[in-house]
Design an enzyme around this catalytic site. Structure first.
Site, mmCIF file in Angstrom:
data_model
loop_
_atom_site.group_PDB
_atom_site.id
_atom_site.type_symbol
_atom_site.label_atom_id
_atom_site.label_comp_id
_atom_site.label_asym_id
_atom_site.label_seq_id
_atom_site.Cartn_x
_atom_site.Cartn_y
_atom_site.Cartn_z
ATOM 1 N N CYS A 69 1.014 -1.064 0.456
ATOM 2 C CA CYS A 69 -0.061 0.062 0.042
ATOM 3 C C CYS A 69 1.109 1.136 0.335
ATOM 4 C CB CYS A 69 -1.016 -0.258 1.391
ATOM 5 S SG CYS A 69 -1.834 -1.035 1.329
ATOM 6 N N GLU A 71 0.998 4.388 2.229
ATOM 7 C CA GLU A 71 0.920 4.348 3.075
ATOM 8 C C GLU A 71 2.573 4.129 3.395
ATOM 9 O OE1 GLU A 71 -1.620 3.332 2.289
ATOM 10 O OE2 GLU A 71 -3.316 4.092 3.143
ATOM 11 N N CYS A 106 -5.622 0.953 5.146
ATOM 12 C CA CYS A 106 -6.718 -0.518 5.019
ATOM 13 C C CYS A 106 -5.852 -0.593 6.789
ATOM 14 C CB CYS A 106 -5.919 -1.549 4.821
ATOM 15 S SG CYS A 106 -4.383 -1.795 4.507
ATOM 16 N N CYS A 109 -2.271 -1.208 7.016
ATOM 17 C CA CYS A 109 -1.093 0.350 7.805
ATOM 18 C C CYS A 109 -1.775 1.434 8.228
ATOM 19 C CB CYS A 109 -1.753 1.435 5.909
ATOM 20 S SG CYS A 109 -1.437 0.788 4.515
HETATM 21 N N1 THU Z 1 -3.961 0.085 -1.111
HETATM 22 C C1 THU Z 1 -3.291 1.194 -0.494
HETATM 23 O O1 THU Z 1 -2.129 1.681 -1.442
HETATM 24 N N2 THU Z 1 -3.420 1.947 1.198
HETATM 25 C C2 THU Z 1 -4.689 1.132 1.581
HETATM 26 O O2 THU Z 1 -4.514 1.213 2.798
HETATM 27 C C3 THU Z 1 -5.889 0.973 0.684
HETATM 28 C C4 THU Z 1 -5.838 -0.188 -0.606
HETATM 29 C C5 THU Z 1 -3.968 -0.403 -2.371
HETATM 30 C C6 THU Z 1 -3.948 -1.846 -2.294
HETATM 31 C C7 THU Z 1 -3.277 -2.346 -3.671
HETATM 32 O O3 THU Z 1 -2.778 -1.561 -4.822
HETATM 33 C C8 THU Z 1 -5.094 -1.054 -4.267
HETATM 34 O O4 THU Z 1 -5.159 -0.041 -2.982
HETATM 35 C C9 THU Z 1 -6.248 -1.778 -4.156
HETATM 36 O O5 THU Z 1 -6.542 -2.462 -2.548
#
Ligand code: THU
Length: 183
Positions: A69, A71, A106, A109
């Site tokens: 992710c 973050e 998420c 994170c």
């Molecule tokens: N994603 C993030 O980069 N940060 C989050 O906190 C939520 C999800 C990304 C992971 C994946 O590449 C995409 O969003 C879809 O889940």
């Protein structure tokens, strides 16, 4: 302030111009997202007490769970780039996605943010307002323009996003209690 039992106190609140710079950095970071599988771009920016801004974007791979992710992509290199016992003094985090209401970090994170931030560290969540069905955002849109159009973030502290969290202070308690029981 960071300590072995986890950060305790929030650092100074952001001035309006500081918030603009964190927001723009998060929005601009989406251009680095590699998300061919989800097509869901995320950009993150972290402002430290020394005034430096650190950014990240989500990076996916064909083996889905391997991706990272935005973050954690932003946060881990900050920590790894310091020498222990130093830890980052994080003033604020901004996250930008292309949806509305804005997407929030998420669970994984949130847990990593909680490790390195005081519980009242603000997380600013920026998104894109939905458009009428016959309209779409241009493929590239300058961050200043996106911020102007999309406006206000949702803001919550990491403590609100991850209530009653498990953190470094809990590990420290275990050590104290174990010593007390043995002693
Ligand atoms: N994603 C993030 O980069 N940060 C989050 O906190 C939520 C999800 C990304 C992971 C994946 O590449 C995409 O969003 C879809 O889940």
């Amino acid at each position: 302030m960071a300590s072995p039992s986890g950060p305790i106190m929030a650092l100074a609140p952001l001035a309006p111009l500081e918030l603009v710079s964190v927001a723009l950095a998060a929005i601009a970071s989406k251009k680095g997202a590699y998300c061919p599988y989800s097509n869901f771009r995320v950009g993150a920016a972290i402002l430290l007490a020394d005034g430096t801004l650190h950014t990240g974007a989500n990076v996916e791979v064909a083996s889905t769970p391997v991706g990272i992710c935005a973050e954690r992509c932003a946060l881990a290199p900050i920590v790894a780039g310091m020498e222990r016992p130093e830890l980052p003094k994080i003033r604020a985090i901004a996250v930008s996605t292309d949806i509305w209401g804005p997407s929030s970090p998420c669970g994984m994170c949130r847990q990593m943010i909680r490790e390195f931030c005081p519980l009242d560290t603000p997380i600013y969540m920026y998104g894109r307002q939905p458009l009428a069905s016959n309209q779409s955002y241009p493929a590239t849109i300058p961050p200043e323009e996106e911020l102007r159009i999309c406006g206000e973030p949702v803001v919550m502290t990491i403590g609100q996003l991850l209530p009653m969290s498990f953190g470094p202070n809990d590990m420290a308690k275990r050590e104290v209690q174990t010593v007390a029981q043995i002693g």
